[in-house]
Design a protein around this motif. Sequence first.
Motif, PDB file in Angstrom:
ATOM      1  N   PRO A   1      46.537 -16.708 -23.665  1.00 25.51           N
ATOM      2  CA  PRO A   1      45.241 -17.118 -24.236  1.00 25.51           C
ATOM      3  C   PRO A   1      44.339 -17.886 -23.266  1.00 25.51           C
ATOM      4  O   PRO A   1      43.133 -17.730 -23.300  1.00 25.51           O
ATOM      5  N   GLY A   2      44.888 -18.701 -22.398  1.00 23.56           N
ATOM      6  CA  GLY A   2      44.071 -19.506 -21.493  1.00 23.56           C
ATOM      7  C   GLY A   2      43.787 -18.859 -20.152  1.00 23.56           C
ATOM      8  O   GLY A   2      43.381 -19.546 -19.217  1.00 23.56           O
ATOM      9  N   THR A   3      43.963 -17.561 -20.055  1.00 20.79           N
ATOM     10  CA  THR A   3      43.784 -16.871 -18.771  1.00 20.79           C
ATOM     11  C   THR A   3      42.311 -16.777 -18.376  1.00 20.79           C
ATOM     12  O   THR A   3      41.473 -16.337 -19.168  1.00 20.79           O
TER      13      THR A   3
ATOM     14  N   ARG B   1      39.634 -14.801 -16.562  1.00 18.69           N
ATOM     15  CA  ARG B   1      39.503 -13.382 -16.221  1.00 18.69           C
ATOM     16  C   ARG B   1      38.367 -13.210 -15.227  1.00 18.69           C
ATOM     17  O   ARG B   1      37.205 -13.508 -15.549  1.00 18.69           O
TER      18      ARG B   1
ATOM     19  N   LYS C   1      35.107 -14.450 -17.164  1.00 15.57           N
ATOM     20  CA  LYS C   1      35.230 -14.752 -18.590  1.00 15.57           C
ATOM     21  C   LYS C   1      36.100 -16.005 -18.647  1.00 15.57           C
ATOM     22  O   LYS C   1      37.305 -15.946 -18.368  1.00 15.57           O
TER      23      LYS C   1
ATOM     24  N   PRO D   1      37.954 -19.083 -20.335  1.00 17.33           N
ATOM     25  CA  PRO D   1      38.512 -19.495 -21.626  1.00 17.33           C
ATOM     26  C   PRO D   1      38.262 -20.984 -21.886  1.00 17.33           C
ATOM     27  O   PRO D   1      38.039 -21.761 -20.950  1.00 17.33           O
TER      28      PRO D   1
ATOM     29  N   TRP E   1      39.771 -23.901 -19.790  1.00 17.88           N
ATOM     30  CA  TRP E   1      39.244 -24.320 -18.502  1.00 17.88           C
ATOM     31  C   TRP E   1      38.214 -25.440 -18.655  1.00 17.88           C
ATOM     32  O   TRP E   1      37.867 -26.096 -17.679  1.00 17.88           O
TER      33      TRP E   1
END
Length: 148
Positions: A117-119, A121, A137, A139, A142
């Motif tokens: 979920p916290g990746t 991109r 993108k 999340p 961050w």
Amino acid sequence: MNSIELKDPAATDAFGRALAPLLQEGDSIALFGTLGAGKTSLCRGILHGLGFPGEVPSPTFPIVQAYAPPETRLPVWHVDLYRVEEPEELEELGLDDALHDGVLLIEWPERLPALWPGTLRLTLSEGVGGGRSLTAKVPPAWGDRWPP
């Protein structure tokens, strides 16, 4: 989504170096883009920004290239999933384990069934004048760490 123009390989390296100090244990960065888009170049910049002094090879053939303190500020797994064909191969890599105390840099993340979920991109594509365009993108995990 945020977009940044990287005019040449030196700009890609500089962006990676600027991103490196923002990384924390448990972070994952998924790098999307075609062959030659600059994914490995960006990873090189990140690793050099984390203190790695040597050459950073593409992990296409070993699939995972691990880096650890004292050579880097944090443990890092640089992963290239281009050659992975079966889901069982992904399980054998143990990527979840790397997130406990380190950072994952993942090239060709499309091969994963899902991202964490916290990746963060990052997509690299052809940009203006032969450079690269980086689209992010970001999340919520961050927070205020973006942009570098």
